[in-house]
Scaffold this active site. Structure first.
Site, mmCIF file in Angstrom:
data_model
loop_
_atom_site.group_PDB
_atom_site.id
_atom_site.type_symbol
_atom_site.label_atom_id
_atom_site.label_comp_id
_atom_site.label_asym_id
_atom_site.label_seq_id
_atom_site.Cartn_x
_atom_site.Cartn_y
_atom_site.Cartn_z
ATOM 1 N N GLY A 66 25.217 90.035 93.362
ATOM 2 C CA GLY A 66 24.473 90.912 94.568
ATOM 3 C C GLY A 66 22.649 90.689 93.422
ATOM 4 N N GLU A 96 30.182 89.491 89.544
ATOM 5 C CA GLU A 96 30.362 88.305 90.349
ATOM 6 C C GLU A 96 28.918 87.405 90.719
ATOM 7 O OE1 GLU A 96 32.233 89.695 93.597
ATOM 8 O OE2 GLU A 96 34.627 90.097 92.358
ATOM 9 N N PRO A 97 28.021 86.628 89.960
ATOM 10 C CA PRO A 97 27.314 86.586 90.703
ATOM 11 C C PRO A 97 26.939 84.965 91.307
ATOM 12 C CG PRO A 97 26.966 86.333 88.078
ATOM 13 C CD PRO A 97 28.585 87.266 88.537
ATOM 14 N N GLY A 98 26.101 85.558 92.094
ATOM 15 C CA GLY A 98 25.808 83.768 93.206
ATOM 16 C C GLY A 98 24.714 83.282 92.757
ATOM 17 N N ARG A 144 18.638 80.063 105.723
ATOM 18 C CA ARG A 144 18.152 81.346 105.528
ATOM 19 C C ARG A 144 16.614 81.246 106.214
ATOM 20 N NH1 ARG A 144 17.138 83.453 101.607
ATOM 21 N NH2 ARG A 144 18.201 85.293 101.641
ATOM 22 N N TYR A 180 18.242 84.505 108.522
ATOM 23 C CA TYR A 180 18.290 86.512 107.222
ATOM 24 C C TYR A 180 17.073 86.707 107.354
ATOM 25 C CZ TYR A 180 22.675 84.764 105.572
ATOM 26 O OH TYR A 180 23.741 84.265 105.247
ATOM 27 N N CYS A 231 17.101 70.957 118.054
ATOM 28 C CA CYS A 231 16.706 71.266 119.278
ATOM 29 C C CYS A 231 16.899 72.676 118.861
ATOM 30 C CB CYS A 231 17.290 70.659 120.538
ATOM 31 S SG CYS A 231 16.232 68.679 120.139
ATOM 32 N N GLU A 232 16.394 73.586 118.862
ATOM 33 C CA GLU A 232 16.095 75.665 118.823
ATOM 34 C C GLU A 232 14.912 75.503 118.176
ATOM 35 O OE1 GLU A 232 19.213 77.318 119.596
ATOM 36 O OE2 GLU A 232 20.326 76.046 118.919
ATOM 37 N N TYR A 284 23.225 79.228 98.946
ATOM 38 C CA TYR A 284 23.364 79.775 100.264
ATOM 39 C C TYR A 284 22.269 78.783 101.069
ATOM 40 C CZ TYR A 284 25.378 83.747 98.510
ATOM 41 O OH TYR A 284 26.056 84.627 98.062
HETATM 42 N N1 LLP Z 1 30.750 89.290 95.619
HETATM 43 C C1 LLP Z 1 31.225 89.179 96.330
HETATM 44 C C2 LLP Z 1 32.175 89.774 96.768
HETATM 45 C C3 LLP Z 1 30.506 88.705 97.795
HETATM 46 O O1 LLP Z 1 30.394 88.963 99.120
HETATM 47 C C4 LLP Z 1 29.390 88.555 97.380
HETATM 48 C C5 LLP Z 1 28.460 87.518 98.447
HETATM 49 C C6 LLP Z 1 28.857 87.875 96.264
HETATM 50 C C7 LLP Z 1 29.698 88.984 95.488
HETATM 51 C C8 LLP Z 1 27.553 87.080 95.364
HETATM 52 O O2 LLP Z 1 26.405 87.724 95.611
HETATM 53 P P1 LLP Z 1 25.344 86.959 95.478
HETATM 54 O O3 LLP Z 1 25.043 86.993 93.923
HETATM 55 O O4 LLP Z 1 25.233 85.387 95.887
HETATM 56 O O5 LLP Z 1 23.844 87.815 96.125
HETATM 57 N N2 LLP Z 1 24.436 83.673 103.307
HETATM 58 C C9 LLP Z 1 23.591 85.285 102.559
HETATM 59 C C10 LLP Z 1 24.340 85.755 101.110
HETATM 60 C C11 LLP Z 1 25.163 86.177 101.494
HETATM 61 C C12 LLP Z 1 26.408 86.853 100.474
HETATM 62 C C13 LLP Z 1 27.645 86.819 100.520
HETATM 63 N N3 LLP Z 1 28.490 87.445 99.674
HETATM 64 C C14 LLP Z 1 22.277 85.008 102.705
HETATM 65 O O6 LLP Z 1 21.785 84.315 102.355
HETATM 66 O O7 LLP Z 1 21.240 85.910 101.417
#
Ligand code: LLP
Length: 423
Positions: free
Chosen positions: A248, A282-284, A321, A325, A352-353, A381
């Protein structure tokens, strides 16, 4: 373009008025692979990984990349090769990370709805931990492990009741969220784990949400999980090995700086010092978000009801997104068009939305049909949430490494749309 975003997307340069991704011509890539096209910068991803490792260097964390952000195999291979772990949420993600070469011992499995089959697969693979989110799930996991004659490693996901300042759909740490269990319940679950022949505790887990730009909620959540770890060790003689602080970590936005990860890292290290606990993060988005862009071509410009619509060949099917969001992605013309004519426009897609848009009320120098636009910070994402709605073909993906540009996913074909349909 906001200064924060400009700085964040460092490889972007303008040469003779034409936007380039480092040494790569976005126009040439779009020419070769067509549009819409996802472009990822592998070097930038590795640089971001170093930023995370440096920030938490004192505690030498396991960086478990959150696969949901972008699950492209080539990106996964890159991260596995760099010693990353993986945070997964489905059997499909387990399949991908194993294929990409992540050692199972670096894989953690989260999610409120793991099926028995997924548990079985995780146990068979020998993953590092299941991040368990309810009493029912714990029972089910114990049962599955028992049938397999194994003991499943568990970290309970705690819901710390911490509210992060982010979109309501990406907030997960408040009491009313579906995620995790309250601290007292977590302590009770550790007692059950200690008494169960086929479960053992390895850590405590928390994740408060996504795109969080302040350290404060992370540190409040950390206090809660440290209390849970302490109580679990005292009450059930459990040995807690790690704290997983989740992901996050927020990246820059048009008017916002990214999370000060170095400051967070220092504060976390201070709290963990001398406790014999290791750390998982857990960075994404932080790893891949600004390393990716979506190239899209303008099809038409139309005016209607007092609004100027720039109709692009990408929309909510490629990047959901903005509409889902309210996510704000900078959109920049690849070729600076005849300077000056900046207009307030809606950039919309072909779906078509009425809710299909990439940006609304955006000041953009008005592009001509055929012009290329680049949608920034689309590495996380983006493709991961792309769909075939309207029977649209999901786009191609290209991975840049140094001078090389490699096609890492072909654009879908019509036959892909009906592949699994039984006629
Ligand atoms: N760990 C867990 C348990 C999670 O549920 C998530 C994201 C992450 C790590 C990674 O979060 P990040 O570092 O990427 O922020 N689709 C949405 C974001 C959904 C996140 C879901 N969980 C968007 O596009 O903003």
């Amino acid at each position: 373009m906001g200064a924060g975003v400009l700085r964040a997307v460092r490889p972007l340069v303008r040469k003779g008025g034409v936007l380039q991704w480092g040494r790569h011509s976005i126009e040439a890539l779009a020419e070769e692979h067509g549009t819409p096209l996802y472009i990822y910068d592998g070097d930038r991803v590795l640089e971001r990984l170093r930023t995370v490792r440096d920030a938490f260097a004192e505690v030498d964390p396991l960086v478990a990349y959150s696969v949901k952000a972008n699950a492209n195999l080539a990106l996964l291979r890159l991260l596995a090769g760099a010693g990353c772990g993986a945070d997964i949420v489905s059997g499909g993600e387990l399949y991908r990370v194993r294929k990409a070469g992540f050692p199972a011992g670096r894989v953690v499995f989260a999610g409120v709805g793991k099926s028995a089959a997924e548990m079985r697969e995780g146990i068979r693979a020998g993953i590092r931990a299941f991040h368990v989110e309810s009493a029912g799930e714990l029972e089910a996991l114990g049962g599955v492990a028992g049938e397999a004659g194994r003991s499943a490693p568990v970290a309970v996901r705690v819901n710390p009741d911490v509210e992060a300042a982010t979109h309501e759909f990406t907030r997960t740490g408040h009491a009313a969220a579906k995620f995790g269990v309250a601290p007292e319940e977590a302590v009770a679950l550790y007692r059950r784990i200690a008494a169960h022949p086929h479960l053992h505790a390895v850590g405590v887990d928390v994740h408060i949400g996504s795109q969080v730009r302040s350290s404060e909620p992370f540190l409040r959540a950390l206090e809660v999980v440290l209390d849970v770890a302490g109580a679990a060790e005292r009450e059930s003689g459990t040995r807690i090995g790690y704290i997983d602080l989740g992901g996050g970590f927020g990246i820059a936005g048009p008017a916002a700086e990214e999370l000060d990860l170095a400051a967070l890292g220092r504060a976390v290290a201070r709290r963990l010092r001398g406790r014999g606990l290791s750390l998982v993060v857990e960075p994404g988005r932080f790893l891949v978000g600004d390393a990716g862009a979506l190239a899209t071509r303008v099809l038409y410009v139309k005016r209607s009801g007092g609004i100027t619509f720039v109709v692009a060949d990408a929309g909510m099917t490629e990047l959901i997104r903005p509409s889902h969001y309210g996510g704000r992605h900078e959109i920049v013309p690849v070729r600076e068009a005849g300077r000056g004519r900046v207009e307030r426009v809606d950039v919309v897609g072909p779906v078509c939305e009425q809710g299909d848009f990439l940006a609304r009320d955006r000041d953009l120098s008005l592009p001509a049909p055929g012009a290329l636009l680049c949608v920034l910070q689309a590495g996380a994402y983006g493709f991961a949430m792309a769909s075939n709605y309207n029977s649209r073909l999901r786009p191609a993906e290209v991975l840049l490494r140094g001078d090389r540009a490699e096609l890492v996913r072909r654009r879908e074909k019509y036959a892909d749309l009906t592949r699994n349909e039984c006629t």
